[in-house]
Write a protein that holds these residues in place. Sequence first.
Motif, PDB file in Angstrom:
ATOM      1  N   THR A  27       0.834  -1.204   0.000  1.00 26.87           N
ATOM      2  CA  THR A  27       0.000   0.000   0.000  1.00 26.87           C
ATOM      3  C   THR A  27       0.864   1.246   0.000  1.00 26.87           C
ATOM      4  N   GLN A  28       0.622   2.094  -0.971  1.00 27.36           N
ATOM      5  CA  GLN A  28       1.236   3.415  -1.009  1.00 27.36           C
ATOM      6  C   GLN A  28       0.089   4.407  -0.892  1.00 27.36           C
ATOM      7  N   THR A  29       0.036   5.111   0.207  1.00 31.88           N
ATOM      8  CA  THR A  29      -1.152   5.914   0.498  1.00 31.88           C
ATOM      9  C   THR A  29      -1.243   7.188  -0.333  1.00 31.88           C
ATOM     10  N   GLU A  30      -0.095   7.725  -0.771  1.00 32.28           N
ATOM     11  CA  GLU A  30      -0.151   8.977  -1.542  1.00 32.28           C
ATOM     12  C   GLU A  30      -0.052   8.690  -3.028  1.00 32.28           C
ATOM     13  N   GLY A  31      -0.989   9.255  -3.772  1.00 37.69           N
ATOM     14  CA  GLY A  31      -0.903   9.133  -5.218  1.00 37.69           C
ATOM     15  C   GLY A  31       0.015  10.193  -5.803  1.00 37.69           C
ATOM     16  N   LEU A  32       0.058  11.353  -5.166  1.00 36.37           N
ATOM     17  CA  LEU A  32       0.856  12.470  -5.660  1.00 36.37           C
ATOM     18  C   LEU A  32       1.435  13.218  -4.465  1.00 36.37           C
ATOM     19  N   HIS A  70       9.292   2.934   4.348  1.00 37.48           N
ATOM     20  CA  HIS A  70       9.106   4.277   3.805  1.00 37.48           C
ATOM     21  C   HIS A  70      10.388   4.778   3.147  1.00 37.48           C
ATOM     22  N   LEU A  71      10.251   5.503   2.055  1.00 32.27           N
ATOM     23  CA  LEU A  71      11.387   6.065   1.317  1.00 32.27           C
ATOM     24  C   LEU A  71      11.625   7.500   1.779  1.00 32.27           C
ATOM     25  N   GLN A  72      12.878   7.832   2.066  1.00 34.10           N
ATOM     26  CA  GLN A  72      13.189   9.166   2.574  1.00 34.10           C
ATOM     27  C   GLN A  72      14.415   9.745   1.884  1.00 34.10           C
ATOM     28  N   LYS A  73      14.432  11.074   1.830  1.00 36.67           N
ATOM     29  CA  LYS A  73      15.591  11.807   1.331  1.00 36.67           C
ATOM     30  C   LYS A  73      15.602  13.139   2.059  1.00 36.67           C
ATOM     31  N   SER A  74      16.755  13.611   2.450  1.00 35.30           N
ATOM     32  CA  SER A  74      16.811  14.815   3.280  1.00 35.30           C
ATOM     33  C   SER A  74      16.511  16.084   2.492  1.00 35.30           C
ATOM     34  N   SER A  75      16.834  16.099   1.190  1.00 31.80           N
ATOM     35  CA  SER A  75      16.669  17.309   0.411  1.00 31.80           C
ATOM     36  C   SER A  75      16.280  16.959  -1.035  1.00 31.80           C
ATOM     37  N   ALA A  76      15.069  17.297  -1.437  1.00 27.82           N
ATOM     38  CA  ALA A  76      14.583  16.940  -2.777  1.00 27.82           C
ATOM     39  C   ALA A  76      15.275  17.764  -3.862  1.00 27.82           C
ATOM     40  N   GLN A  77      15.515  17.107  -4.992  1.00 27.71           N
ATOM     41  CA  GLN A  77      16.074  17.771  -6.163  1.00 27.71           C
ATOM     42  C   GLN A  77      15.054  17.714  -7.306  1.00 27.71           C
ATOM     43  N   LEU A  78      15.171  18.667  -8.232  1.00 30.18           N
ATOM     44  CA  LEU A  78      14.248  18.689  -9.374  1.00 30.18           C
ATOM     45  C   LEU A  78      14.277  17.358 -10.133  1.00 30.18           C
ATOM     46  N   SER A  79      15.460  16.780 -10.218  1.00 31.61           N
ATOM     47  CA  SER A  79      15.626  15.534 -10.976  1.00 31.61           C
ATOM     48  C   SER A  79      14.999  14.329 -10.284  1.00 31.61           C
ATOM     49  N   ASP A  80      14.549  14.497  -9.045  1.00 33.12           N
ATOM     50  CA  ASP A  80      13.879  13.389  -8.339  1.00 33.12           C
ATOM     51  C   ASP A  80      12.433  13.215  -8.806  1.00 33.12           C
ATOM     52  N   SER A  81      11.931  14.163  -9.571  1.00 29.08           N
ATOM     53  CA  SER A  81      10.545  14.065 -10.053  1.00 29.08           C
ATOM     54  C   SER A  81      10.373  12.813 -10.898  1.00 29.08           C
ATOM     55  N   THR A 116       5.173  -7.969  -6.019  1.00 28.99           N
ATOM     56  CA  THR A 116       3.868  -7.337  -5.831  1.00 28.99           C
ATOM     57  C   THR A 116       4.108  -5.848  -5.665  1.00 28.99           C
ATOM     58  N   PHE A 117       3.547  -5.054  -6.583  1.00 31.48           N
ATOM     59  CA  PHE A 117       3.771  -3.616  -6.588  1.00 31.48           C
ATOM     60  C   PHE A 117       2.610  -2.880  -5.924  1.00 31.48           C
ATOM     61  N   GLY A 118       2.926  -1.737  -5.316  1.00 36.33           N
ATOM     62  CA  GLY A 118       1.895  -0.794  -4.907  1.00 36.33           C
ATOM     63  C   GLY A 118       1.405  -0.025  -6.123  1.00 36.33           C
ATOM     64  N   HIS A 119       0.463   0.897  -5.892  1.00 37.22           N
ATOM     65  CA  HIS A 119      -0.092   1.671  -7.009  1.00 37.22           C
ATOM     66  C   HIS A 119       0.831   2.781  -7.496  1.00 37.22           C
ATOM     67  N   GLY A 120       1.850   3.076  -6.698  1.00 34.55           N
ATOM     68  CA  GLY A 120       2.803   4.090  -7.112  1.00 34.55           C
ATOM     69  C   GLY A 120       2.504   5.461  -6.542  1.00 34.55           C
ATOM     70  N   THR A 121       3.554   6.258  -6.343  1.00 28.82           N
ATOM     71  CA  THR A 121       3.428   7.647  -5.892  1.00 28.82           C
ATOM     72  C   THR A 121       4.193   8.529  -6.858  1.00 28.82           C
ATOM     73  N   ILE A 122       3.505   9.515  -7.409  1.00 26.34           N
ATOM     74  CA  ILE A 122       4.165  10.492  -8.266  1.00 26.34           C
ATOM     75  C   ILE A 122       4.782  11.558  -7.369  1.00 26.34           C
ATOM     76  N   LEU A 123       6.068  11.777  -7.544  1.00 26.45           N
ATOM     77  CA  LEU A 123       6.762  12.842  -6.819  1.00 26.45           C
ATOM     78  C   LEU A 123       7.054  13.974  -7.796  1.00 26.45           C
ATOM     79  N   ARG A 124       6.555  15.153  -7.485  1.00 27.28           N
ATOM     80  CA  ARG A 124       6.833  16.341  -8.298  1.00 27.28           C
ATOM     81  C   ARG A 124       7.588  17.339  -7.427  1.00 27.28           C
ATOM     82  N   VAL A 125       8.788  17.699  -7.884  1.00 29.21           N
ATOM     83  CA  VAL A 125       9.618  18.667  -7.171  1.00 29.21           C
ATOM     84  C   VAL A 125       9.679  19.933  -8.016  1.00 29.21           C
ATOM     85  N   HIS A 126       9.315  21.062  -7.433  1.00 29.39           N
ATOM     86  CA  HIS A 126       9.333  22.325  -8.176  1.00 29.39           C
ATOM     87  C   HIS A 126      10.309  23.301  -7.522  1.00 29.39           C
ATOM     88  N   PRO A 127      10.770  24.279  -8.335  1.00 28.90           N
ATOM     89  CA  PRO A 127      11.770  25.233  -7.803  1.00 28.90           C
ATOM     90  C   PRO A 127      11.201  26.076  -6.672  1.00 28.90           C
TER      91      PRO A 127
END
Lengths: 114, 112
Positions: free
Chosen positions: B5-10, B74-85, B101-112
């Motif tokens: 289960t991945q609770t966040e879609g975006l 849970h997946l973590q990173k201390s500082s998001a980069q634009l390229s992580d999108s 067995t895959f979860g539904h996926g989470t889209i990560l959008r990083v903006h400036p």
Amino acid sequence: EAGVTQSPRYAVLQEGQAVSFWCDPISGHDTLYWYQQPRDQGPQLLVYFRDEAVIDNSQLPSDRFSAVRPKGTNSTLKIQSAKQGDTATYLCASSTGTGGYEQYFGPGTRLTVL
Amino acid sequence: GDSVTQTEGLVTLTEGLPVMLNCTYQSTYSPFLFWYVQHLNEAPKLLLKSFTDNKRPEHQGFHATLHKSSSSFHLQKSSAQLSDSALYYCASTGANTGKLTFGHGTILRVHP
């Protein structure tokens, strides 16, 4: 080292038509997988092989789908009579083992059934 | 059956802020957990996988800790980069099976 290759990259069919997808795994990988990835969903396993033997095909719709890997290298996935619900990306992956081993994915074939 | 289960879609973040993508699992055995990343029109690629000896896997600044008590990875990173999108999938498998067995996926959008 060449990755997993698949062809074709895209296919568009009318309902009832047949289509085949081809996969060439990474050299030396004995385990090959086929996944179906509907739009906006995670990949779902259809079937996997170790060498030429089918290990698990419990999720393969056997009335219309078939998969072979005759020499334990390349593999073909065939849909006999496509339905609109088959619209998805079909991913092939390979690995050197199961369990904790990494699966390497190919670019996929995007199938649209009209 | 097994499930992920991945609770966040975006998830939308500003560059430089910390990242945390949730993943919980249900399994009848002690599974291996993975994070795969998929960029637009590309194949999924392995980002991290769990170890059996409680080590914390790290790659490209991302890390994840397998907590068996809470069935989480849970997946973590201390500082998001634009390229992580990208689209991030959590997946599980058992020691004696190749089925991921895959979860539904989470889209990560990083903006400036």
